[in-house]
Design a protein around this motif. Structure first.
Motif, short mmCIF file in Angstrom:
data_model
loop_
_atom_site.label_atom_id
_atom_site.label_comp_id
_atom_site.label_asym_id
_atom_site.label_seq_id
_atom_site.Cartn_x
_atom_site.Cartn_y
_atom_site.Cartn_z
N LEU A 75 1.01 4.74 3.12
CA LEU A 75 -0.03 5.12 4.06
C LEU A 75 -1.41 5.10 3.43
N TRP A 76 -1.50 5.55 2.18
CA TRP A 76 -2.80 5.64 1.50
C TRP A 76 -2.69 5.04 0.10
N SER A 78 -4.86 3.60 -1.58
CA SER A 78 -6.09 3.81 -2.35
C SER A 78 -6.03 5.09 -3.19
N LEU A 79 -5.00 5.92 -2.98
CA LEU A 79 -4.88 7.13 -3.78
C LEU A 79 -4.56 6.82 -5.23
N ARG A 121 3.97 -0.76 1.19
CA ARG A 121 3.67 -0.58 2.62
C ARG A 121 4.50 -1.53 3.47
#
Length: 322
Positions: A75-76, A78-79, A121
């Motif tokens: 989902l993220w 970029s974390l 993903r």
């Protein structure tokens, strides 16, 4: 004499009230535990017992933590990475680990670490969507056939036999070779098309077993409709095997997507996929093994986590193990 009359009067005066007090006192005693202070535990359902067992199972805890981590980075992403998976530099092609690029570069000069993170993903999306589609379609068809029986049951049985005769990989090569879309939906649709017969048979057998229980027969005798019997009495008690099989199959669908992408008929560039990266890295396995190691390792860990989770859920929901 007066004293005995007083005792008889006291006993007679209690009457039903004395018996009621005694019954209440006995009921209170039965509700208490051995130390007369702690109430006995209420009967637990299958799901509460299963959750209690899962919380004590280290296999479930480890696999659940891995899956939660995969979902979060899906989902993220970029974390844990700030790079672009499609940004490549041919001057750095096949180079090994460097500061800021721990997994090195692939044959096109793309950061392997960034592509591995973003590949999660695609794999999680394909696995979850395919599993939901297979579980819903297979449960509905199998449940209805098992409940009503007769002609509909015969049609479902013969149809599933036809689908079981189709090799999955060969079917994917034939059906997906004519698809030009680079999105995940054709692959998901193919998995649902060939995956629902397994769930339908599990759901059918579970519904047939559940509908023979006494509580279902009692509800039918009281005038319960077919929809109420299915939704309120049969489905909650027949869904456990479907959940177990679907959980294990989720990891299988992720591996199938990687296999089809490796063969060139699944996902296609510019989609970022572990299968695509493994296919591209197989030609450089001698000169740059890191290109293959990291996406293949991520794929293996993901599939193993879902299979371990399914095994733990199966053990918790299996009444024979209690």
């Amino acid at each position: 004499m007066p004293e005995s009359q007083d005792q008889e009067g006291a006993i007679a005066g209690t009457g039903a009230g004395g018996a009621m007090d005694l019954a209440v006192s006995e009921a209170t005693t039965l509700e208490k535990g051995p130390d007369d202070t702690t109430p006995l535990d209420k009967p637990r359902s299958l799901w509460s017992d299963a959750w209690r067992d899962l919380r004590r199972n280290p296999v479930f805890i480890i696999s659940a933590l891995v899956i939660i981590f995969l979902v979060v980075i899906s989902l993220w992403p970029s974390l844990i990475t700030s790079g672009n998976p499609l940004k490549c530099d041919l001057s750095k092609a096949q180079e090994g680990s460097q500061p800021g690029h721990p997994f090195g570069y692939d044959g096109q000069g793309c950061d392997v670490y960034t592509r591995t993170v973003y590949g999660a993903r695609t794999s999680v999306t394909v696995g979850v969507c395919a599993t939901l589609g297979v579980a819903i379609l297979g449960s509905v068809l199998g449940g209805l056939a098992g409940f009503f029986g007769g002609f509909s049951d015969s049609i479902l049985s013969r149809t599933t036999d036809i689908f079981f005769a189709i090799p999955v990989v060969l079917g994917g090569l034939v059906l997906l070779s004519v698809v030009t879309s680079s999105t995940v939906w054709p692959v998901i649709g193919f998995m649902v098309l060939l995956g629902w017969p397994q769930i339908s048979r599990i759901a059918r057998g579970s519904v047939i077993t559940a509908r023979q229980n006494d509580y279902v027969q009692a509800a039918r005798a009281l005038g319960a409709s077919n929809s109420r019997l299915l939704l309120r009495h049969i489905a909650p008690n027949a869904v456990a095997p479907v959940i177990v099989v679907a959980t294990i199959a989720l990891g299988t669908y992720i591996a199938l997507e990687a296999t089809l992408s490796y063969l060139g008929v699944g996902l296609k560039p510019p989609t970022v996929s572990w299968g695509i990266d493994i296919s591209a890295a197989s030609a450089y396995i001698r000169n740059a093994p890191h290109m293959l190691l990291w996406p293949a390792g991520a794929l293996a860990i993901t599939v193993l986590a879902f299979i371990m989770l399914g095994d733990a859920v199966r053990d918790a929901l299996d009444p024979k193990l209690r």
